[in-house]
Design an enzyme around this catalytic site. Structure first.
Site, PDB file in Angstrom:
ATOM      1  N   HIS A 208       0.849  -1.193   0.000  1.00 43.88           N
ATOM      2  CA  HIS A 208       0.000   0.000   0.000  1.00 43.88           C
ATOM      3  C   HIS A 208       0.883   1.241   0.000  1.00 43.88           C
ATOM      4  O   HIS A 208       1.910   1.292   0.675  1.00 43.88           O
ATOM      5  CB  HIS A 208      -0.905   0.011   1.242  1.00 43.88           C
ATOM      6  CG  HIS A 208      -1.954  -1.055   1.235  1.00 43.88           C
ATOM      7  ND1 HIS A 208      -3.012  -1.045   0.356  1.00 43.88           N
ATOM      8  CD2 HIS A 208      -2.102  -2.174   1.996  1.00 43.88           C
ATOM      9  CE1 HIS A 208      -3.783  -2.100   0.576  1.00 43.88           C
ATOM     10  NE2 HIS A 208      -3.250  -2.808   1.567  1.00 43.88           N
ATOM     11  N   CYS A 250      -0.627   2.080  -5.122  1.00 47.07           N
ATOM     12  CA  CYS A 250      -1.381   3.262  -5.545  1.00 47.07           C
ATOM     13  C   CYS A 250      -0.421   4.443  -5.694  1.00 47.07           C
ATOM     14  O   CYS A 250       0.496   4.607  -4.889  1.00 47.07           O
ATOM     15  CB  CYS A 250      -2.466   3.587  -4.530  1.00 47.07           C
ATOM     16  SG  CYS A 250      -3.688   2.268  -4.306  1.00 47.07           S
TER      17      CYS A 250
END
Length: 455
Positions: A208, A250
């Site tokens: 992440h 991301c």
């Protein structure tokens, strides 16, 4: 004295003139007349043909200095030539996410691990960092197994995975230490990346992240500036020849926005402001098994082997927004070679030449041993004779694909029976020979010059 007499100055006058010029303080002669310009020119012409005597001590010092110059020059030539060649491959593969619901990040990293091993990079040259032990998690319906598709045909974990950092050992500090080589002396060898100026390094990170950061263990953050500083240290310390950074998270492209070090290629699954999405959901496992970027990458690599002519340009052309729901990005601003000239195996594989030695000769259908070979070694060699000496290091089952990767120490790969087939001779061997030849030529030149000075 007339001008005609001055022009006809004999050789002994030149001798006096030269002594005065060289040792004016020791042989002063204020009463002698300064010879004319013509006489001086004649004296200089005669002096050019004289044997200039040099003190023996000065000759010795000069010879020693020249020999030192030869040694330094040959060493530098060898180092420059050797380090300009691609001599080894290393891979640092990191899954930064903890907890069961991040199953796909572990599967992403294990999928890359399987790919680079299949293409020839041995475990000794792979640093594998997994923040969560998914295979042994109590929620796993398939204990000690990890999959990346719903068919469950391929177990990514299996029995051949060598994890170097696991659990709480996967930290920002340890990751940076692996890259820069700044370890505590107690850190074992298998947790160190022993790369050099001839090494191509692949760094893959999955987890992440956000704008210019990547989360580690859900409690730490690796910043874009940290990555840039670590790679700059690698460059200054000669820890890579070329480096490929792959980021799966991301806003992944922002993680390499600060890198300015040379010979670095970076690729990312998403741009700033975009998310990186999962691809498959397994109803048995109850989670997504892989991310879309990694799935598309693996689909490409399933068509690649160690003999493939595919390039990075071919890889970069496969990514589609329609599949990933994010825009693939790459950065070659710090790289000066066309991507169409960079083979896939330059980073994702390891190709080395294997040279068989006379100490142990093992061939298909025949096994011999030299006179100093122990009887038990000959027995082992005979047992291995039924197997091809070229084996696939990814599976260890000795198929026809050739072994192309050497060990960290440069030793030979082995067959399934454990018989060495000779040391791996990489491209470094050729450049070492070239460096030796250069040094010998320079040494011969200096010896000839020293002999001339002694006459």
């Amino acid at each position: 004295m007339s001008d005609t007499q001055q022009l006809a100055a004999p050789a002994h006058v030149c001798e006096i003139q030269s002594n005065r010029a060289v040792n004016r303080a020791l042989v002063p002669d204020r009463l002698s007349r300064r010879p004319s310009a013509s006489a001086t020119a004649e004296c200089q012409h005669l002096l050019l043909h004289r044997n200039v005597m040099m003190p023996s001590g000065l000759k010795t010092q000069l010879v020693h200095m020249l020999l030192l110059i030869v040694f330094v020059a040959s060493s530098l030539c060898l180092e420059v030539v050797a380090h300009s060649s691609h001599t080894s491959n290393w891979a640092v593969l990191v899954a930064t996410s903890k907890y069961w619901y991040n199953y796909r990040h572990i599967a992403n990293t294990l999928s890359f691990y399987r790919t680079v091993k299949r293409l020839g990079i041995p475990d000794s040259n792979i640093i594998l960092m997994l923040a969560e032990d998914i295979a042994c998690n109590s929620r796993n319906a398939y204990p000690s197994q990890v999959f990346n598709d719903e068919s469950h045909k391929l177990d990514l974990y299996g029995s051949i995975v060598e994890v170097d950092y696991r659990g709480y050992g996967v930290t920002v500090e340890n990751f940076i230490r692996v890259l820069t080589g700044r370890h505590d002396p107690a850190v074992p060898r298998n947790q160190r990346m022993l790369s050099d100026r001839g090494s191509n390094v692949l760094v893959y990170i999955s987890g992440h992240g956000g704008n210019e950061f990547m989360k580690f263990q859900d409690t730490q953050e690796l910043m874009a500036q940290d990555v840039a500083d670590a790679i700059q240290q690698m460059y200054e310390k000669g820890r890579y020849r070329e480096l490929l950074l792959v980021v799966e998270t991301c806003q992944a492209a922002t993680l390499y926005s600060k890198i300015r070090s040379p010979n670095v290629i970076a690729m990312a699954s998403s741009l700033k402001g975009e998310s990186s999405y999962s691809y498959l959901t397994d109803t048995d496992v109850g989670l997504s098994l892989i991310d879309r970027f990694t799935w598309q990458t693996l689909d490409f690599f399933e068509k690649v082997d160690i003999h493939s002519n595919m390039t990075l340009a071919d890889l970069f052309s496969i990514y589609r927004y329609e599949v990933m729901d994010s825009h693939f990005h790459y950065d070659v601003s710090n790289y000066n070679k066309p991507l169409g000239q960079v083979p896939i195996t330059s980073f994702f594989g390891s190709v080395s030449r294997v040279q068989q030695t006379p100490e142990l000769r093992s061939t298909v259908g025949n096994a011999t041993c030299i006179r100093d070979c122990a009887p038990e070694a000959a027995t082992v060699a005979a047992a291995a004779s039924t197997q091809d000496i070229t084996s696939n290091m990814a599976t260890g089952t000795a198929p026809r694909a050739a072994v192309k990767a050497g060990s960290r120490a440069g030793h030979a790969p082995t067959t399934a029976a454990g018989v060495a087939v000779g040391p791996v001779r990489s491209e470094l061997g050729g450049v070492v020979d070239s460096g030796v030849y250069i040094g010998l030529v320079v040494l011969m030149f200096v010896v000839g010059l020293a002999s001339t000075l002694k006459r």
